[in-house]
Design a protein around this motif. Structure first.
Motif, PDB file in Angstrom:
ATOM      1  N   LEU A 195       0.814  -1.213   0.000  1.00  0.00           N
ATOM      2  CA  LEU A 195       0.000   0.000   0.000  1.00  0.00           C
ATOM      3  C   LEU A 195       0.852   1.270   0.000  1.00  0.00           C
ATOM      4  O   LEU A 195       0.477   2.281  -0.621  1.00  0.00           O
ATOM      5  N   LEU A 196       2.016   1.235   0.672  1.00  0.00           N
ATOM      6  CA  LEU A 196       2.764   2.464   0.935  1.00  0.00           C
ATOM      7  C   LEU A 196       4.096   2.582   0.193  1.00  0.00           C
ATOM      8  O   LEU A 196       4.551   3.700  -0.056  1.00  0.00           O
ATOM      9  N   LYS A 197       4.726   1.468  -0.127  1.00  0.00           N
ATOM     10  CA  LYS A 197       6.085   1.531  -0.687  1.00  0.00           C
ATOM     11  C   LYS A 197       6.094   2.274  -2.018  1.00  0.00           C
ATOM     12  O   LYS A 197       5.288   2.017  -2.910  1.00  0.00           O
ATOM     13  N   ASN A 198       7.041   3.200  -2.126  1.00  0.00           N
ATOM     14  CA  ASN A 198       7.233   4.011  -3.343  1.00  0.00           C
ATOM     15  C   ASN A 198       5.982   4.815  -3.709  1.00  0.00           C
ATOM     16  O   ASN A 198       5.761   5.142  -4.875  1.00  0.00           O
ATOM     17  N   ARG A 199       5.163   5.125  -2.691  1.00  0.00           N
ATOM     18  CA  ARG A 199       3.959   5.949  -2.904  1.00  0.00           C
ATOM     19  C   ARG A 199       4.156   7.320  -2.273  1.00  0.00           C
ATOM     20  O   ARG A 199       4.984   7.510  -1.383  1.00  0.00           O
ATOM     21  N   VAL A 200       3.323   8.257  -2.703  1.00  0.00           N
ATOM     22  CA  VAL A 200       3.226   9.545  -2.025  1.00  0.00           C
ATOM     23  C   VAL A 200       2.079   9.434  -1.027  1.00  0.00           C
ATOM     24  O   VAL A 200       0.956   9.081  -1.397  1.00  0.00           O
ATOM     25  N   GLY A 255       8.887   2.706   3.377  1.00  0.00           N
ATOM     26  CA  GLY A 255       9.548   3.240   2.199  1.00  0.00           C
ATOM     27  C   GLY A 255       8.695   4.028   1.234  1.00  0.00           C
ATOM     28  O   GLY A 255       8.740   3.760   0.023  1.00  0.00           O
ATOM     29  N   PRO A 256       7.893   5.014   1.708  1.00  0.00           N
ATOM     30  CA  PRO A 256       7.184   5.861   0.746  1.00  0.00           C
ATOM     31  C   PRO A 256       8.181   6.731  -0.005  1.00  0.00           C
ATOM     32  O   PRO A 256       9.271   7.020   0.497  1.00  0.00           O
ATOM     33  N   VAL A 257       7.804   7.142  -1.194  1.00  0.00           N
ATOM     34  CA  VAL A 257       8.709   8.013  -1.939  1.00  0.00           C
ATOM     35  C   VAL A 257       8.632   9.444  -1.424  1.00  0.00           C
ATOM     36  O   VAL A 257       9.604  10.207  -1.507  1.00  0.00           O
ATOM     37  N   GLN A 258       7.467   9.799  -0.826  1.00  0.00           N
ATOM     38  CA  GLN A 258       7.294  11.155  -0.303  1.00  0.00           C
ATOM     39  C   GLN A 258       6.195  11.144   0.753  1.00  0.00           C
ATOM     40  O   GLN A 258       5.214  10.400   0.640  1.00  0.00           O
ATOM     41  N   LEU A 259       6.375  11.957   1.793  1.00  0.00           N
ATOM     42  CA  LEU A 259       5.389  12.080   2.854  1.00  0.00           C
ATOM     43  C   LEU A 259       4.973  13.531   2.984  1.00  0.00           C
ATOM     44  O   LEU A 259       5.812  14.408   3.212  1.00  0.00           O
ATOM     45  N   LEU A 260       3.664  13.797   2.832  1.00  0.00           N
ATOM     46  CA  LEU A 260       3.131  15.147   2.990  1.00  0.00           C
ATOM     47  C   LEU A 260       2.570  15.261   4.396  1.00  0.00           C
ATOM     48  O   LEU A 260       1.579  14.604   4.741  1.00  0.00           O
ATOM     49  N   ALA A 261       3.220  16.055   5.245  1.00  0.00           N
ATOM     50  CA  ALA A 261       2.800  16.234   6.636  1.00  0.00           C
ATOM     51  C   ALA A 261       2.026  17.549   6.736  1.00  0.00           C
ATOM     52  O   ALA A 261       2.611  18.638   6.667  1.00  0.00           O
ATOM     53  N   PHE A 262       0.702  17.460   6.911  1.00  0.00           N
ATOM     54  CA  PHE A 262      -0.198  18.621   6.847  1.00  0.00           C
ATOM     55  C   PHE A 262      -0.765  18.882   8.238  1.00  0.00           C
ATOM     56  O   PHE A 262      -1.337  17.986   8.860  1.00  0.00           O
TER      57      PHE A 262
END
Length: 627
Positions: free
Chosen positions: A279-284, A306-313
């Motif tokens: 669900l999360l690997k290489n995902r934004v 291992g996400p490619v990017q994490l948006l912390a809002f």
């Protein structure tokens, strides 16, 4: 220099062992001839040493007798010595037969000399270690703090051995529930009785400390023992599970103070990492409310996959600053994008999702403090929790986000407060959007209770009150709550999000509810105080509070999932026109009064019964005392 010293010590030990060989050989001759060796046999004994010494010397080297240090001599060293001595004796016998010296070597000498040699070599090492340990520790042991070890298994025995050399502790005995061990000794320390006898034993032995050494026991057993220590007024330490012990690491170095989690006794969470990773690997990934307790832990757990990017809002600048600093240090390879913003700001949400294209959104942003949201701030609670959820969800649909996960609460079930009703309405909004046939976005709701240590929860409040010297305030003697740890809740949220198919409300297994009064009393004892020193004061239920929380509404049913700590609730259907009728109310250009908010919430959430206008629900709930 150190290498030269080690070489010299090894060579000295080798010379000592050769001297032991010669000495045991001569002693064996003396015994054979009752102390008076004939001249020819005396000369034969000396000549035979010319081949006996090399034989044993080679065997000592082959069996690695000089890899260890005498100060740490133990059973493996004795085993190596016995192997070397037996091998040397056998070779000596064979050589004696082949050489046929004159006079011959008596058979009794060939048999008795290895026995004396083993005693000399093993005894000298044991004596050296005992002398060294007495010199280092002997004069300090009696000065240590008296402590009792709970558990006389392998872990308890290893602790007993280490405590015998500790200058900080003085072991006075062990306790174990295995009756067959009672009265037995472990490294010279007696097993005094059962663990349940700790209160009496602690008083008799004048000890204020105990170490819980039952790492393989069940969670319920460990919780029972930890609670027994606290209620006996004993300062307890615990030896955690040994799976993480590295080779050679001392047991005593892993002992830690017991904490509230030990008293609550939560089973460790096992998640299906393959599904979550898919669900999360290489995902934004986007997390709203990322600066809060649950949101920040979600971010930490997400980074493991291992996400490619994490948006912390988050709306809090300081919370996002702290989180960004922590995550940047922890995972420098993952791009963490800190975004300061309000979840009700559609323009910002559209800009963020258009720019970064998140695959999944975890919506944890909410106002959750029940009393604060019950009066004065009711309209802000509704707008933030309901309108905020709607706008984040609509933005997710517009930008083809694959999955939207709403973090909900047990207070949304049969709510008696504005916060709970607003979260139930947020659940209904997500259900309505799913029913309306969102093109590519799958909506899931995850519902759970209180988490230990979260901002605004009762535990930090109790800790602050204890630090100030009390009193500790509890609203009602019978009030109960569900509890789980923040990492546990976050891991189960990730597991739930990987299992849903759209529209479900997933329920986390919160265990059994705990009486808050018991929690307060145990926390006071845990910090080393008595109830006379810090009192517990009951202040009465606050606006909107219930005596107990539920995880399912009355007419909801649940179904099992492949994970034992997750169930699926099928909530009642919501009207197709819900959102069309709800939006004008949420976006009105005035601030309704608290009474108006409660009145209108009852229009949307039929099960909402404000505590201010109705009696508290009195259906008894199962209660677990922390015992």
């Amino acid at each position: 220099m150190l290498r030269n010293k080690a070489t010299w010590l090894s060579f000295s030990a080798f010379l000592f062992d050769l001297c032991a060989v010669a000495g045991s050989w001569v002693v064996a001759y003396l015994l054979r001839f009752n102390g008076s060796i004939p001249d020819d046999f005396r000369a034969g004994a000396v000549r035979s040493l010319l081949w006996v010494l090399p034989v044993y010397g080679v065997m000592f080297r082959i069996f690695g007798l000089y890899r260890g240090m005498w100060v740490f001599a133990s059973l493996p060293d004795l085993v190596r010595i016995s192997k070397a001595v037996i091998a040397g004796a056998l070779v000596a016998m064979v050589v004696s037969v082949l050489v046929q010296p004159s006079p011959i070597v008596p058979r009794s000498v060939l048999v008795v000399s290895p026995l004396f040699l083993f005693l000399a070599m093993g005894g000298s090492r044991a004596l050296y270690r005992a002398t060294k340990e007495f010199y280092l520790y002997g004069g300090l042991v009696a000065q240590g703090k008296p402590v009792v070890v709970l558990g006389a298994g392998n872990a308890g025995a290893s602790l007993a051995r280490e405590l015998s050399r500790s200058s900080e502790w003085r072991l006075v005995g062990l306790l174990d529930d295995d009756v067959s061990k009672h009265g037995r000794e472990i490294y010279g320390y007696k097993v005094l009785g059962s663990i349940s006898e700790l209160p009496r034993m602690a008083e008799e032995l004048k000890t204020e400390y105990a170490i819980i050494a039952i790492p393989s026991a069940s969670v319920d057993v460990q919780r029972r023992v930890a609670t027994l220590c606290v209620r006996a007024g004993v300062r307890a330490l615990v030896l955690p599970a040994l799976t993480a012990v590295s080779q050679g690491q001392a047991f005593l170095s892993r002992v830690r103070q017991i904490d509230l989690e030990d008293l609550l006794g939560r089973d460790p969470v096992m998640i299906d990492t393959d599904h979550v990773e898919a669900l999360l690997k290489n995902r934004v990934v986007m997390v709203t409310g990322a600066g809060g307790s649950i949101g920040s832990e979600l971010c930490r757990q997400i980074l493991r996959f291992g996400p490619v990017q994490l948006l912390a809002f988050d709306i809090s600048e300081f919370s996002i600053y702290r989180l960004n600093e922590e995550l940047s240090d922890r995972c420098p390879d993952v791009s963490v994008v800190p975004i300061i913003g309000d979840v009700k700001d559609s323009l910002l949400l559209d800009q963020v999702m258009a720019r970064y294209s998140p695959h999944i959104v975890f919506h944890a942003a909410a106002y959750k403090h029940v009393p604060l949201m019950e009066e004065v701030n009711t309209w802000q609670a509704v707008r933030n929790n309901v309108l905020g959820t709607y706008r984040v969800a609509r933005a997710a649909i517009r930008h083809d986000v694959a999955q939207f996960v709403l973090i909900s609460t047990d207070k949304a079930v049969n709510p008696t407060n504005v916060m709970g009703a607003s979260k139930r309405l947020a659940e209904m909004v997500c259900s309505s959007l799913q029913q309306q046939g969102a093109r590519r976005t799958q909506f899931e709701t995850v519902r759970f209770g209180n988490v230990l240590g979260s901002a605004g929860s009762v535990i930090p409040k109790f800790q602050e009150q204890i630090a100030r010297g009390g009193p500790v305030t509890v609203t009602h003697p019978e009030i109960t709550r569900f509890f789980m740890t923040i990492p546990e809740a976050s891991q189960l949220v990730l597991q739930a999000s990987s299992m849903g198919h759209g529209g479900e409300i997933l329920i986390l297994d919160m265990g059994k509810p705990v009486r808050i009064a018991d929690l307060a009393h145990d926390l006071i004892r845990l910090y080393g105080f008595t109830e006379e020193q810090i009192r517990v004061v009951y202040t009465g239920l606050r606006p909107g509070e219930k005596l107990y929380e539920e995880l399912l509404a009355d007419d909801e049913t649940t179904t099992r999932t492949p994970h034992p700590k997750l169930r699926i609730a099928r909530a009642r259907e919501v009207p197709d026109s819900l959102i069309d009728n709800l939006l004008p109310w949420l976006m009105q250009h005035r601030v309704p009064t608290d009474d108006e908010v409660r009145r209108d919430l009852r229009r949307w959430v039929a099960e909402y019964q404000p505590a201010t206008s109705t009696a508290l629900r009195s259906v008894p709930a199962p209660v677990t005392r922390v015992s």
